[in-house]
Design a protein around this motif. Sequence first.
Motif, mmCIF file in Angstrom:
data_model
loop_
_atom_site.group_PDB
_atom_site.id
_atom_site.type_symbol
_atom_site.label_atom_id
_atom_site.label_comp_id
_atom_site.label_asym_id
_atom_site.label_seq_id
_atom_site.Cartn_x
_atom_site.Cartn_y
_atom_site.Cartn_z
ATOM 1 N N GLY A 175 0.671 -1.356 0.218
ATOM 2 C CA GLY A 175 -0.483 0.153 0.436
ATOM 3 C C GLY A 175 0.981 1.393 0.248
ATOM 4 N N GLY A 176 1.945 1.097 0.668
ATOM 5 C CA GLY A 176 2.650 2.607 -0.043
ATOM 6 C C GLY A 176 3.568 1.871 -1.327
ATOM 7 N N SER A 177 4.318 3.285 -1.392
ATOM 8 C CA SER A 177 5.360 3.744 -2.458
ATOM 9 C C SER A 177 7.077 4.324 -1.867
ATOM 10 N N GLY A 178 7.468 4.613 -2.840
ATOM 11 C CA GLY A 178 8.560 5.127 -2.913
ATOM 12 C C GLY A 178 8.851 5.935 -2.645
ATOM 13 N N PRO A 179 7.973 7.278 -2.773
ATOM 14 C CA PRO A 179 7.904 8.460 -2.184
ATOM 15 C C PRO A 179 8.049 8.885 -1.259
ATOM 16 N N GLY A 180 6.846 8.002 -0.421
ATOM 17 C CA GLY A 180 6.597 7.739 0.998
ATOM 18 C C GLY A 180 7.209 6.832 2.132
ATOM 19 N N PHE A 181 7.767 6.285 1.079
ATOM 20 C CA PHE A 181 8.736 5.271 2.723
ATOM 21 C C PHE A 181 10.596 6.254 2.589
ATOM 22 N N TYR A 182 10.767 7.316 1.099
ATOM 23 C CA TYR A 182 11.981 8.752 0.927
ATOM 24 C C TYR A 182 11.131 9.522 2.301
ATOM 25 N N SER A 183 9.920 9.581 2.296
ATOM 26 C CA SER A 183 9.811 10.671 3.786
ATOM 27 C C SER A 183 9.551 9.987 4.715
ATOM 28 N N GLY A 184 8.761 9.178 4.696
ATOM 29 C CA GLY A 184 8.303 8.628 5.708
ATOM 30 C C GLY A 184 9.759 7.577 6.949
ATOM 31 N N SER A 185 10.746 7.692 6.672
ATOM 32 C CA SER A 185 12.511 6.866 6.630
ATOM 33 C C SER A 185 13.834 7.665 6.795
ATOM 34 N N GLU A 186 14.191 6.917 7.755
ATOM 35 C CA GLU A 186 15.609 7.861 7.817
ATOM 36 C C GLU A 186 16.751 7.784 7.008
ATOM 37 N N PHE A 187 16.297 7.089 5.958
ATOM 38 C CA PHE A 187 17.890 6.514 4.633
ATOM 39 C C PHE A 187 18.816 7.818 3.990
ATOM 40 N N ALA A 188 17.401 8.599 3.554
ATOM 41 C CA ALA A 188 17.921 10.122 2.474
ATOM 42 C C ALA A 188 19.210 10.651 3.874
#
Length: 438
Positions: free
Chosen positions: A73-86
Amino acid sequence: MRTARTRLGGLAVALAAGLLAIVSPALTSPAEAASLQEVTGFGDNPGGMRMHLYVPDRRPANPAIVVAMHGCGGSGPGFYSGSEFARLADQLGFIVIYPTATQQAGFGNCFDTWSAAAKRRGGGSDPVSIVSMVNYVQRQHGGDPNRVYATGSSSGGMMTQHMLAVYPDVFKAGASFMGVPFNCFANAADYPPGASQCTGGAMNRTPQQWGDAVRQAYPGYSGPRPRIQLWHGTNDTLVPYSLLNESIEQWTNVFGLSQTPTSTDTPQNGWNRRRYADASGTVQVEAYSIAGAGHSLPSTGMAAQAVAFFGLTGTTPTPTGPTPPATSSPAPAGGCAVGYAVNAWTGGLTASITITNTAATAINGWTLAFALPAGQTITSGWNATYSPAAGQVTAGNVAHNAALPPGASTSIGFQATHTGDAGRPAAFALNGASCALA
């Protein structure tokens, strides 16, 4: 089926404090600030996936590559903004690939870990698409083929273990959050939750059976195997905690190790770590049990531990300051509208929120204030920061959705627990202005 979909959807976490770093003279420094960019035409894409890429401003000539994968149900941009990897990429100079899955399996945007094609090297589906993304970064950005890593949450954690099994010659290590062993799912009909044999709570194979499944994914392969770090919450009932032990059995068997750890410790309160080292002392398998945690990983500091396990903390560091707090425009003169959809099950829910700027002027930076009904507590969120987790909550923009031109909308959301009241807030205020309920 709706319950299955919502319980897997949109998993993400709050941003965490970064790792300390040392200046490296080999780092490049582009003139423009880094941002998430979508890449099309990256190569063979049998999974029909989308690719987003984060290339930090400062990086070495041959940066490491981390593939970071979202939950169902998620997305790449969602995981980008919601996690600390970037943020860690900014500090340490590695490139992050954020794939977006488009496979359905009845739930929506799940990585294919069930099909026969996905279970063999070069067979097709999502694994081939992900390797195409890695190859693209190597061609276009000089990515180091000897430093490619995989990580992900829930469906992304499942895909992490999957990629290490199917492409052991591409990935050097992985960190799987709330995943399952490779080849746990028999087919699409067996995909979680519901009647899945894999996630039904009774999955129990021998270490040899698990290890054979990995070896059969790439017959004849005799090269080094990727090291793996495993994370699971002890109170996870969606992807049962018992599957952590099945993953340990699989990967220790692959490495020819005992299921008895060579060391155990508690890196911080509630984090119980087991390590499985080979005869040389190299930790090949590392498993974290997070006391009391449900289906809500990674949380603060865990991505940093994953990156350290990859060996990236001392290779290409970049000093950066902390992420500045979000700044908000004045209250929108003319109004705002909020759509709020809840999907609930016993004890839990997901909320999808659409914010629309109905004013005639642009908004550059926003906060959305609302009061959660009593008994609701946010456990994870996406496309926004949330504070506090209960009561009067303020959601703040993240980097990619701070600007809302007139008429523009952005979608955010969260997962929460509840004690019986799964209702919606009564009112919303955007930058202090009351919003209409759409």
